[in-house]
Design a protein around this motif. Structure first.
Motif, short mmCIF file in Angstrom:
data_model
loop_
_atom_site.label_atom_id
_atom_site.label_comp_id
_atom_site.label_asym_id
_atom_site.label_seq_id
_atom_site.Cartn_x
_atom_site.Cartn_y
_atom_site.Cartn_z
N HIS A 142 -33.18 18.34 16.59
CA HIS A 142 -34.64 18.55 16.61
C HIS A 142 -35.18 18.36 18.03
CE1 HIS A 142 -38.87 18.38 15.55
NE2 HIS A 142 -38.57 18.68 14.30
N HIS A 143 -36.19 19.17 18.40
CA HIS A 143 -36.73 19.06 19.76
C HIS A 143 -37.39 17.70 20.02
CE1 HIS A 143 -39.96 21.04 17.42
NE2 HIS A 143 -40.78 20.30 18.14
N TYR A 144 -37.91 17.04 18.98
CA TYR A 144 -38.47 15.69 19.19
C TYR A 144 -37.37 14.72 19.61
CZ TYR A 144 -42.83 17.04 16.76
OH TYR A 144 -44.01 17.63 16.40
N VAL A 145 -36.19 14.87 19.01
CA VAL A 145 -35.04 14.01 19.35
C VAL A 145 -34.63 14.27 20.81
CG1 VAL A 145 -32.58 13.61 18.87
CG2 VAL A 145 -34.21 13.78 16.97
N ALA A 146 -34.60 15.55 21.17
CA ALA A 146 -34.24 15.92 22.56
C ALA A 146 -35.25 15.33 23.55
CB ALA A 146 -34.20 17.44 22.69
N GLU A 147 -36.54 15.34 23.18
CA GLU A 147 -37.58 14.79 24.06
C GLU A 147 -37.37 13.30 24.30
OE1 GLU A 147 -41.69 15.52 22.98
OE2 GLU A 147 -41.27 17.65 22.66
N VAL A 148 -37.08 12.56 23.21
CA VAL A 148 -36.88 11.11 23.35
C VAL A 148 -35.63 10.82 24.16
CG1 VAL A 148 -36.55 8.93 22.10
CG2 VAL A 148 -38.13 10.65 21.20
N LYS A 149 -34.56 11.60 23.94
CA LYS A 149 -33.33 11.43 24.73
C LYS A 149 -33.62 11.65 26.22
CE LYS A 149 -29.64 12.44 21.46
NZ LYS A 149 -28.69 13.45 20.97
N ARG A 150 -34.44 12.67 26.49
CA ARG A 150 -34.79 12.97 27.88
C ARG A 150 -35.58 11.81 28.50
NH1 ARG A 150 -36.39 17.77 26.95
NH2 ARG A 150 -38.63 17.41 26.82
N GLU A 151 -36.50 11.22 27.72
CA GLU A 151 -37.27 10.07 28.21
C GLU A 151 -36.35 8.91 28.55
OE1 GLU A 151 -41.07 9.15 25.99
OE2 GLU A 151 -40.46 10.91 24.85
N ILE A 152 -35.32 8.69 27.72
CA ILE A 152 -34.37 7.59 27.97
C ILE A 152 -33.55 7.89 29.22
CG2 ILE A 152 -32.30 6.43 27.06
CD1 ILE A 152 -33.54 6.87 24.20
N GLU A 153 -33.08 9.16 29.33
CA GLU A 153 -32.27 9.56 30.50
C GLU A 153 -33.03 9.37 31.81
OE1 GLU A 153 -29.04 10.72 31.09
OE2 GLU A 153 -28.80 9.82 29.10
N GLU A 154 -34.34 9.68 31.77
CA GLU A 154 -35.16 9.60 33.00
C GLU A 154 -35.25 8.17 33.54
OE1 GLU A 154 -38.84 11.36 31.80
OE2 GLU A 154 -38.09 13.41 32.01
N GLN A 155 -34.95 7.19 32.68
CA GLN A 155 -35.05 5.78 33.09
C GLN A 155 -33.77 5.27 33.75
OE1 GLN A 155 -38.04 4.37 33.08
NE2 GLN A 155 -38.69 6.33 32.19
N LYS B 95 -34.63 3.71 22.01
CA LYS B 95 -33.32 3.87 21.35
C LYS B 95 -33.41 3.54 19.87
CE LYS B 95 -30.15 3.39 25.25
NZ LYS B 95 -29.19 2.51 25.98
N LYS B 96 -34.22 2.54 19.53
CA LYS B 96 -34.40 2.19 18.10
C LYS B 96 -35.12 3.34 17.37
CE LYS B 96 -33.87 -2.70 18.17
NZ LYS B 96 -33.83 -3.81 17.25
N ALA B 97 -36.10 3.94 18.04
CA ALA B 97 -36.79 5.09 17.45
C ALA B 97 -35.80 6.24 17.24
CB ALA B 97 -37.93 5.54 18.36
N LEU B 98 -34.97 6.46 18.26
CA LEU B 98 -33.99 7.55 18.23
C LEU B 98 -33.01 7.41 17.07
CD1 LEU B 98 -33.24 10.07 19.92
CD2 LEU B 98 -31.63 8.62 21.17
N ALA B 99 -32.57 6.17 16.81
CA ALA B 99 -31.61 5.93 15.73
C ALA B 99 -32.16 6.39 14.38
CB ALA B 99 -31.25 4.45 15.67
N VAL B 100 -33.46 6.19 14.17
CA VAL B 100 -34.10 6.64 12.92
C VAL B 100 -34.32 8.15 12.96
CG1 VAL B 100 -36.16 6.47 11.46
CG2 VAL B 100 -35.28 4.42 12.59
N MET B 101 -34.79 8.66 14.10
CA MET B 101 -35.14 10.08 14.21
C MET B 101 -33.92 10.99 14.06
SD MET B 101 -37.96 9.82 17.25
CE MET B 101 -38.33 11.57 17.36
N GLU B 102 -32.76 10.55 14.54
CA GLU B 102 -31.56 11.39 14.43
C GLU B 102 -31.19 11.63 12.97
OE1 GLU B 102 -29.11 10.97 18.58
OE2 GLU B 102 -28.64 9.51 17.02
N VAL B 103 -31.53 10.67 12.12
CA VAL B 103 -31.29 10.84 10.68
C VAL B 103 -32.45 11.60 10.04
CG1 VAL B 103 -31.11 9.61 8.46
CG2 VAL B 103 -29.80 8.80 10.43
N ALA B 104 -33.67 11.18 10.34
CA ALA B 104 -34.85 11.75 9.67
C ALA B 104 -35.17 13.17 10.13
CB ALA B 104 -36.06 10.85 9.90
N HIS B 105 -35.07 13.43 11.44
CA HIS B 105 -35.41 14.75 11.97
C HIS B 105 -34.18 15.63 12.15
CE1 HIS B 105 -39.02 12.47 13.15
NE2 HIS B 105 -39.66 13.62 13.16
N GLY B 106 -32.99 15.02 12.25
CA GLY B 106 -31.78 15.78 12.57
C GLY B 106 -31.51 15.73 14.06
N LYS B 107 -30.23 15.69 14.43
CA LYS B 107 -29.86 15.50 15.85
C LYS B 107 -30.27 16.67 16.75
CE LYS B 107 -26.21 12.19 14.98
NZ LYS B 107 -24.82 11.78 15.17
#
Length: 431
Positions: free
Chosen positions: A417-430, A403-415
């Motif tokens: 971005h497929h990298y952001v979607a991947e991290v969100k999916r990893e969080i959801e799977e938990q 989640k801390k990584a995501l907070a930076v990535m949503e600004v740096a990569h844009g909400k």
């Protein structure tokens, strides 16, 4: 080719003459934190050899079901469309790789320059979509500032270009033109990286190269496939210059200045270099009685730099170095952090997950202090740590780090971005 025409523009920005810096980019309107300032497709690009089979050569998509080129069996693609799209560039290498076999070994820079030459030979328009504000031909080469070592490297690259590509590119530019082109690419090229800052390839993005450097940048560059995206990481007001960072910002002022002078041939005078506001924290020294002498500290910095240069791999040496430097440097000192980062890399390589996690935990908090807000280095460290935690079945800590990584990535990569979607999916799977 004629001079820069102000009618060629990127909406909301303009090219201008920056005091003491030459040409640069400035904002014509307000940009909020996280807002896309502009996107720039690569003028030319090349996937690094180590990522072949994991990423598509044409669009850089990461997937497992890629299929390989039937001729060379080296290049991999998503589908026939990607293979066709890449063929004008891949054909430069396909036959050569077949004929040279294991002896085919041009550097990534040579491969990129070959593609640039091929593109220039086939060019039908004065400007490409990558050159709305700056033409590749306008790149600075700084030939007059190159030392003999850089000149020698340039000559080696030119020889390799002739050796591996002369049969496949008719009318290679003359020696002087090649010397200038290699120098331009070395000064203005970009490395494309994934969300963990792993190297995927090299490219030139002329409009992105227009931005001047600051050690306190107000934008960050991330990549979506082979397109560079420039996003605001600070509020930018109309009339303000748009600054990118050319280097890793972890290190203290003198170190950064040295790196910039060596690679980009200028002495940085940005606000961070003038104020040195983070140097004390970055060079934290242990509270010793008596305190170490200035020369002792300088000597330890020299030692740290030498170790960084000379060794990357052996965990035992990392640990011995940390023990030695730890006698004077605090754990938050950037040279200690660099050594811990190397040790973490060795642990990952050796599949010592607990060791890697232990180093990551020591690194991540000081990184958050030393790097600017919305730093990709901080995001990638939280990502690595989060994925390590999940692999070691530490679910709560893993989700928290992601989640801390995501907070930076949503600004740096844009909400979006497929990298952001991947991290969100990893969080959801938990859940």
């Amino acid at each position: 080719i004629g001079p820069y025409n102000p009618n060629h523009r990127i909406e909301g920005t303009e090219r201008f003459l920056s005091p003491d810096k030459g040409r640069g980019l400035r904002a014509l309107r307000h940009f909020a934190v996280g807002e896309l300032v502009f996107a720039c497709p690569a003028y030319s690009y090349v996937l690094t050899v180590n990522e072949r089979g994991a990423h598509c050569e044409h669009c850089f998509t990461r997937r497992e079901d890629l299929f390989k080129c039937g001729k060379c069996k080296q290049a991999y693609y998503c589908n026939v469309d990607c293979q066709r799209g890449d063929w004008p560039m891949h054909k430069l290498e396909c036959v050569a790789m077949c004929s040279y076999g294991e002896n085919w070994c041009p550097s990534e820079t040579v491969r990129l320059v070959a593609r640039i030459i091929m593109k220039q030979v086939k060019a039908t328009t004065e400007r490409t979509p990558s050159e709305r504000l700056l033409l590749l031909k306008e790149f600075e080469a700084h030939l007059d500032k190159m030392d003999s070592e850089k000149e020698e490297m340039n000559q080696t690259d030119i020889a390799a270009l002739h050796h591996f590509y002369s049969r496949h590119i008719s009318n290679l530019p003359d020696e002087q033109a090649l010397t200038e082109l290699f120098a331009q690419v070395n000064c203005n090229g970009f490395t494309i990286e994934d969300e963990e800052l792993s190297h995927l390839g090299s490219a030139v993005f002329p409009d992105v190269a227009l931005m001047n450097h600051s050690c306190s940048p107000n934008v960050i560059v991330t990549y979506k496939g082979t397109v560079a995206e420039v996003r605001a990481v600070k509020e930018i007001n109309p009339g303000e210059e748009i600054f990118n960072s050319y280097i890793d910002l972890l290190y203290p002022t003198e170190d950064r200045k040295e790196r910039l002078l060596d690679s980009y041939f200028f002495t940085c005078q940005c606000t961070e270099c003038t104020s040195r506001s983070k140097d004390k924290a970055k060079m934290e020294i242990r509270k010793l009685n008596p305190p170490p002498e200035t020369e002792e500290i300088r000597s330890m910095v020299r030692y740290a730099k030498n170790v960084i240069e000379e060794f990357r791999r052996l965990l035992e040496m990392c640990e011995l170095s940390l023990e030695k430097m730890g006698a004077i440097f605090a754990d938050t000192n950037v040279y200690m952090l660099h050594m811990m980062y190397q040790a973490m890399g060795v642990c990952l390589y050796m599949q010592d997950w607990d060791g890697a996690m232990s180093y990551g935990e020591k690194i991540v908090q000081p990184y958050s202090v030393h790097y600017p807000a919305y730093s990709l280095n901080v995001a990638s460290m939280y990502l690595k740590l989060g994925r390590l935690y999940l692999g070691l079945e530490k679910k709560t800590q893993g989700v928290k780090a992601l989640k801390k990584a995501l907070a930076v990535m949503e600004v740096a990569h844009g909400k979006d971005h497929h990298y952001v979607a991947e991290v969100k999916r990893e969080i959801e799977e938990q859940k």
